[in-house]
Scaffold this active site. Structure first.
Site, short mmCIF file in Angstrom:
data_model
loop_
_atom_site.label_atom_id
_atom_site.label_comp_id
_atom_site.label_asym_id
_atom_site.label_seq_id
_atom_site.Cartn_x
_atom_site.Cartn_y
_atom_site.Cartn_z
N TYR A 1 -6.30 -3.20 2.11
CA TYR A 1 -4.97 -1.96 2.41
C TYR A 1 -5.32 -0.98 3.51
O TYR A 1 -5.79 0.41 3.19
CB TYR A 1 -5.11 -1.21 1.31
CG TYR A 1 -3.55 -0.67 0.71
CD1 TYR A 1 -2.69 -1.01 0.74
CD2 TYR A 1 -3.96 1.18 0.80
CE1 TYR A 1 -1.32 -0.38 -0.58
CE2 TYR A 1 -2.26 1.61 0.09
CZ TYR A 1 -1.33 1.05 0.50
OH TYR A 1 -0.21 1.73 0.54
N GLY B 1 4.52 -7.06 -7.51
CA GLY B 1 4.82 -8.33 -6.18
C GLY B 1 5.88 -7.86 -5.93
O GLY B 1 6.82 -8.65 -5.18
N TYR C 1 -0.91 4.81 -4.21
CA TYR C 1 -1.24 3.67 -4.84
C TYR C 1 -3.04 4.47 -4.41
O TYR C 1 -3.06 5.33 -3.39
CB TYR C 1 -1.21 2.58 -3.45
CG TYR C 1 -1.96 1.49 -4.04
CD1 TYR C 1 -1.73 1.38 -5.44
CD2 TYR C 1 -2.77 0.93 -3.22
CE1 TYR C 1 -2.52 -0.30 -5.47
CE2 TYR C 1 -3.70 0.08 -3.54
CZ TYR C 1 -3.64 -0.38 -4.71
OH TYR C 1 -3.90 -2.05 -5.44
N SER D 1 10.60 6.44 -2.58
CA SER D 1 9.67 4.74 -3.15
C SER D 1 10.10 4.25 -2.12
O SER D 1 10.77 3.10 -2.10
CB SER D 1 10.69 4.30 -4.37
OG SER D 1 10.56 2.80 -4.54
#
Ligand code: NAD
EC number: 1.3.1.9
Length: 286
Positions: free
Chosen positions: A182, A221, A172, A120
């Site tokens: 991004y 967030g 993502y 992660s």
């Protein structure tokens, strides 16, 4: 015997890694985490001082226990390849054994085996730059920290993973659809991560009966996401335009992660699983 999980990329209680740790702990797993070396002191102090006690609370009222926090920098595989200026850097010199190979060795010495490996983490120093303005160095650093870091973690942990185990990462949708902003090669890094998920599922499946999946998560967030610069806009966009019109909670990604690494998902491997309130399915936003 309960399962044991190593979760790489936990340095506070806001991100997906923390939520995944909680979901796995709630399901009875023992939790080990890998924390980025420069963030280690603050994280351990906050843990010790009880700053996370409220968010450590599990559904049964008990507090999630982290058996051990390992310093980790997933950009380096072995001590030999760490440059001198990093070795002697104040923030790194206080810790040891934080390359991927050394962390896997330490976990083996401390606990023997694991069942679950979670990646992660991501880092793209030029994330705010458009791809056309991204330097080669910035692009390759994004790939190294966000994609190869997973190949390396799985490679080094596979020998100590029990058969029937599972691994997941976080991706993502900017990998497959253009999300202006991004940048810095992060969209490229996520595309690599998703492709690697399929190849690694084959290789780890054959080598050790290990399943490999990735969760394509909606916007949250987190600390990392705030570095991108427009995360609030992405969250609002997702709320307004998704089928569900609800906010995405990190715990919802945690729940899917717990499912994917459990026997309930015993036939799921090599997949990109969307946990984004369905935003990925929309092509036009009325
Ligand atoms: P986060 O800040 O909680 O997690 C990122 C972690 O990566 C941090 O703890 C950071 O210390 C760590 N890290 C960075 N470089 C590292 C390195 N070289 N070695 C070890 N650790 C390192 O933020 P998050 O948003 O929860 O990110 C977790 C994952 O979720 C990432 O892969 C991210 O791309 C992905 N993701 C996030 C979102 C979002 O909107 N937040 C959406 C989809 C996917």
């Amino acid at each position: 015997r309960g399962k044991r999980a190593f979760i790489a990329g936990v340095a506070d209680d806001n991100g997906y890694g923390w939520a995944i740790a909680k979901a796995l702990a709630a399901a009875g797993a023992e939790i080990l985490v890998g924390t980025w070396v420069p963030a280690l002191n603050i994280f351990e102090n906050s843990l010790r001082r009880g700053k996370f006690d409220e968010s450590r609370t599990l559904p049964d009222g008990s507090l999630m226990e982290i058996s051990k926090v390992y310093p980790l920098d997933a950009v380096y595989d072995t001590l030999e390849e760490v440059p001198e200026d990093v070795k002697t850097n104040k923030r790194y010199a206080g810790s040891s054994n934080w390359t991927v190979k050394e962390v896997a060795e330490s976990v083996k010495n401390d606990f023997g085996t694991i069942d679950i490996l979670v990646h992660s983490l991501a880092n793209g120093p030029e994330v705010t730059k458009p791809l056309l303005e991204t330097s080669r160095k910035g692009y390759l650093t994004a790939i190294s920290a966000s994609s190869y870091s997973y190949v390396s973690l799985l490679k080094h942990f596979l020998p100590i993973m029990n058969p029937g185990g599972a691994s997941i990462s976080l991706t993502y949708i900017a990998s497959e659809r253009t999300i202006p902003g991004y940048g810095g090669g992060m969209s490229s890094a996520k595309a690599a991560l998703e492709s690697d998920t399929r190849v690694l599922a084959f290789e780890a499946g054959r080598a050790g009966k290990i399943r490999v999946n990735t969760i394509s998560a909606g916007p949250l967030g987190s600390r990392a996401a705030k570095a991108i610069g427009f995360i609030e806009k992405m969250i609002n966009y997702s709320y307004t335009n998704g089928p569900m019109q609800k906010e995405l909670a990190a715990d919802e990604v945690g729940a899917t992660a717990a499912f994917l690494v459990s026997p309930l998902a015993s036939a799921v491997t090599g997949s990109v699983v969307y946990v984004d309130n369905g935003l990925n399915t929309m092509a036009w936003h009325p």
